[in-house]
Design a protein around this motif. Structure first.
Motif, PDB file in Angstrom:
ATOM      1  N   SER A   4       0.815  -1.221   0.000  1.00 30.69           N
ATOM      2  CA  SER A   4       0.000   0.000   0.000  1.00 30.69           C
ATOM      3  C   SER A   4       0.849   1.271   0.000  1.00 30.69           C
ATOM      4  O   SER A   4       0.418   2.303  -0.500  1.00 30.69           O
ATOM      5  CB  SER A   4      -0.949   0.002   1.196  1.00 30.69           C
ATOM      6  OG  SER A   4      -0.222  -0.115   2.399  1.00 30.69           O
ATOM      7  N   ARG A   5       2.056   1.214   0.535  1.00 27.66           N
ATOM      8  CA  ARG A   5       2.927   2.393   0.535  1.00 27.66           C
ATOM      9  C   ARG A   5       3.295   2.794  -0.892  1.00 27.66           C
ATOM     10  O   ARG A   5       3.319   3.968  -1.243  1.00 27.66           O
ATOM     11  CB  ARG A   5       4.183   2.129   1.363  1.00 27.66           C
ATOM     12  CG  ARG A   5       5.041   3.373   1.590  1.00 27.66           C
ATOM     13  CD  ARG A   5       6.250   3.080   2.463  1.00 27.66           C
ATOM     14  NE  ARG A   5       7.312   2.423   1.729  1.00 27.66           N
ATOM     15  CZ  ARG A   5       8.239   3.053   1.009  1.00 27.66           C
ATOM     16  NH1 ARG A   5       8.220   4.354   0.918  1.00 27.66           N
ATOM     17  NH2 ARG A   5       9.166   2.386   0.375  1.00 27.66           N
TER      18      ARG A   5
ATOM     19  N   ALA B  58       1.502   2.316  -3.529  1.00 34.26           N
ATOM     20  CA  ALA B  58       0.305   2.842  -4.180  1.00 34.26           C
ATOM     21  C   ALA B  58       0.134   4.344  -3.932  1.00 34.26           C
ATOM     22  O   ALA B  58      -0.537   5.033  -4.691  1.00 34.26           O
ATOM     23  CB  ALA B  58      -0.926   2.082  -3.712  1.00 34.26           C
ATOM     24  N   LEU B  59       0.766   4.857  -2.893  1.00 31.98           N
ATOM     25  CA  LEU B  59       0.679   6.282  -2.580  1.00 31.98           C
ATOM     26  C   LEU B  59       1.330   7.158  -3.652  1.00 31.98           C
ATOM     27  O   LEU B  59       1.059   8.347  -3.738  1.00 31.98           O
ATOM     28  CB  LEU B  59       1.321   6.581  -1.219  1.00 31.98           C
ATOM     29  CG  LEU B  59       0.638   5.970   0.003  1.00 31.98           C
ATOM     30  CD1 LEU B  59       1.451   6.278   1.254  1.00 31.98           C
ATOM     31  CD2 LEU B  59      -0.786   6.463   0.141  1.00 31.98           C
TER      32      LEU B  59
ATOM     33  N   GLU C 106       0.702   7.508  -6.614  1.00 31.68           N
ATOM     34  CA  GLU C 106      -0.285   8.129  -7.501  1.00 31.68           C
ATOM     35  C   GLU C 106      -1.321   8.970  -6.762  1.00 31.68           C
ATOM     36  O   GLU C 106      -2.323   9.355  -7.351  1.00 31.68           O
ATOM     37  CB  GLU C 106      -0.990   7.051  -8.320  1.00 31.68           C
ATOM     38  CG  GLU C 106      -0.040   6.330  -9.252  1.00 31.68           C
ATOM     39  CD  GLU C 106      -0.754   5.435 -10.215  1.00 31.68           C
ATOM     40  OE1 GLU C 106      -0.712   5.750 -11.419  1.00 31.68           O
ATOM     41  OE2 GLU C 106      -1.360   4.439  -9.777  1.00 31.68           O
ATOM     42  N   THR C 107      -1.077   9.262  -5.500  1.00 28.15           N
ATOM     43  CA  THR C 107      -2.037  10.042  -4.714  1.00 28.15           C
ATOM     44  C   THR C 107      -1.414  11.339  -4.227  1.00 28.15           C
ATOM     45  O   THR C 107      -0.219  11.584  -4.427  1.00 28.15           O
ATOM     46  CB  THR C 107      -2.516   9.232  -3.485  1.00 28.15           C
ATOM     47  OG1 THR C 107      -1.442   9.153  -2.543  1.00 28.15           O
ATOM     48  CG2 THR C 107      -2.995   7.845  -3.871  1.00 28.15           C
ATOM     49  N   GLU C 108      -2.226  12.136  -3.539  1.00 28.53           N
ATOM     50  CA  GLU C 108      -1.725  13.367  -2.930  1.00 28.53           C
ATOM     51  C   GLU C 108      -0.806  13.079  -1.746  1.00 28.53           C
ATOM     52  O   GLU C 108      -0.133  13.978  -1.247  1.00 28.53           O
ATOM     53  CB  GLU C 108      -2.894  14.234  -2.476  1.00 28.53           C
ATOM     54  CG  GLU C 108      -3.712  14.776  -3.627  1.00 28.53           C
ATOM     55  CD  GLU C 108      -4.912  15.580  -3.173  1.00 28.53           C
ATOM     56  OE1 GLU C 108      -5.087  15.795  -1.962  1.00 28.53           O
ATOM     57  OE2 GLU C 108      -5.675  15.989  -4.050  1.00 28.53           O
ATOM     58  N   LEU C 109      -0.787  11.844  -1.278  1.00 28.37           N
ATOM     59  CA  LEU C 109       0.065  11.454  -0.153  1.00 28.37           C
ATOM     60  C   LEU C 109       1.399  10.872  -0.616  1.00 28.37           C
ATOM     61  O   LEU C 109       2.075  10.182   0.140  1.00 28.37           O
ATOM     62  CB  LEU C 109      -0.671  10.436   0.734  1.00 28.37           C
ATOM     63  CG  LEU C 109      -1.987  10.921   1.338  1.00 28.37           C
ATOM     64  CD1 LEU C 109      -2.685   9.793   2.072  1.00 28.37           C
ATOM     65  CD2 LEU C 109      -1.746  12.103   2.255  1.00 28.37           C
ATOM     66  N   ALA C 110       1.790  11.142  -1.853  1.00 31.34           N
ATOM     67  CA  ALA C 110       3.014  10.583  -2.418  1.00 31.34           C
ATOM     68  C   ALA C 110       4.253  10.914  -1.581  1.00 31.34           C
ATOM     69  O   ALA C 110       5.188  10.118  -1.511  1.00 31.34           O
ATOM     70  CB  ALA C 110       3.209  11.067  -3.846  1.00 31.34           C
TER      71      ALA C 110
ATOM     72  N   THR D 217       5.817   8.363   0.814  1.00 28.91           N
ATOM     73  CA  THR D 217       6.684   7.280   0.343  1.00 28.91           C
ATOM     74  C   THR D 217       8.151   7.581   0.644  1.00 28.91           C
ATOM     75  O   THR D 217       8.976   6.690   0.597  1.00 28.91           O
ATOM     76  CB  THR D 217       6.541   7.058  -1.175  1.00 28.91           C
ATOM     77  OG1 THR D 217       6.976   8.238  -1.858  1.00 28.91           O
ATOM     78  CG2 THR D 217       5.131   6.676  -1.552  1.00 28.91           C
TER      79      THR D 217
ATOM     80  N   ARG E  41       5.084   8.267 -11.961  1.00 26.67           N
ATOM     81  CA  ARG E  41       3.710   8.528 -12.423  1.00 26.67           C
ATOM     82  C   ARG E  41       3.641   8.530 -13.944  1.00 26.67           C
ATOM     83  O   ARG E  41       2.719   7.983 -14.549  1.00 26.67           O
ATOM     84  CB  ARG E  41       3.218   9.873 -11.885  1.00 26.67           C
ATOM     85  CG  ARG E  41       2.892   9.857 -10.421  1.00 26.67           C
ATOM     86  CD  ARG E  41       2.528  11.244  -9.948  1.00 26.67           C
ATOM     87  NE  ARG E  41       2.079  11.225  -8.554  1.00 26.67           N
ATOM     88  CZ  ARG E  41       1.820  12.314  -7.855  1.00 26.67           C
ATOM     89  NH1 ARG E  41       1.948  13.513  -8.412  1.00 26.67           N
ATOM     90  NH2 ARG E  41       1.419  12.216  -6.609  1.00 26.67           N
TER      91      ARG E  41
END
Length: 103
Positions: free
Chosen positions: A10-11, A13-14, A16-20, A23, A34
């Motif tokens: 799951s880390r 997967a971040l 591609e999110t605003e929480l990148a 990582t 990306r």
């Protein structure tokens, strides 16, 4: 049919999110990852990915089941590519910093 992308943890997967930033990867690595993921999603099959030289896909040394995609001169994305129900799935296993031997 485009490639499916999955992440081994799951880390990753971040990316591609605003929480990148969680990582703890360099910003340039996240941006390049990306971009590479978008390219991979557009590929209809593995042969196409191999033919797109700019993607930098290569088989990992010592294994036939893992591939590497260059993210930067120092970083690579580790992938496993599987065929599931006649659809191709790319599993992002890791982001690795590549060490170069000294001459």
């Amino acid at each position: 049919m485009p490639m499916d992308i999955e992440f081994a943890d799951s880390r990753l997967a971040l990316i591609e999110t605003e929480l990148a930033a969680d990582t703890q990867l360099p910003v340039t690595v996240i941006q390049s990852a990306r971009h590479r993921l978008r390219i991979m999603r557009a590929a209809p099959d593995l042969r196409t990915m191999q033919n797109w030289k700019s993607l930098g896909l290569r088989t990992r040394r010592g294994t036939d089941s893992e591939h590497l995609v260059s993210i930067s001169p120092q970083w690579a994305m580790v992938l496993k590519i599987e065929e599931k129900n006649s659809a191709m799935t790319v599993i992002v296993r890791a982001m690795e910093e590549q060490t170069r031997g000294t001459a």
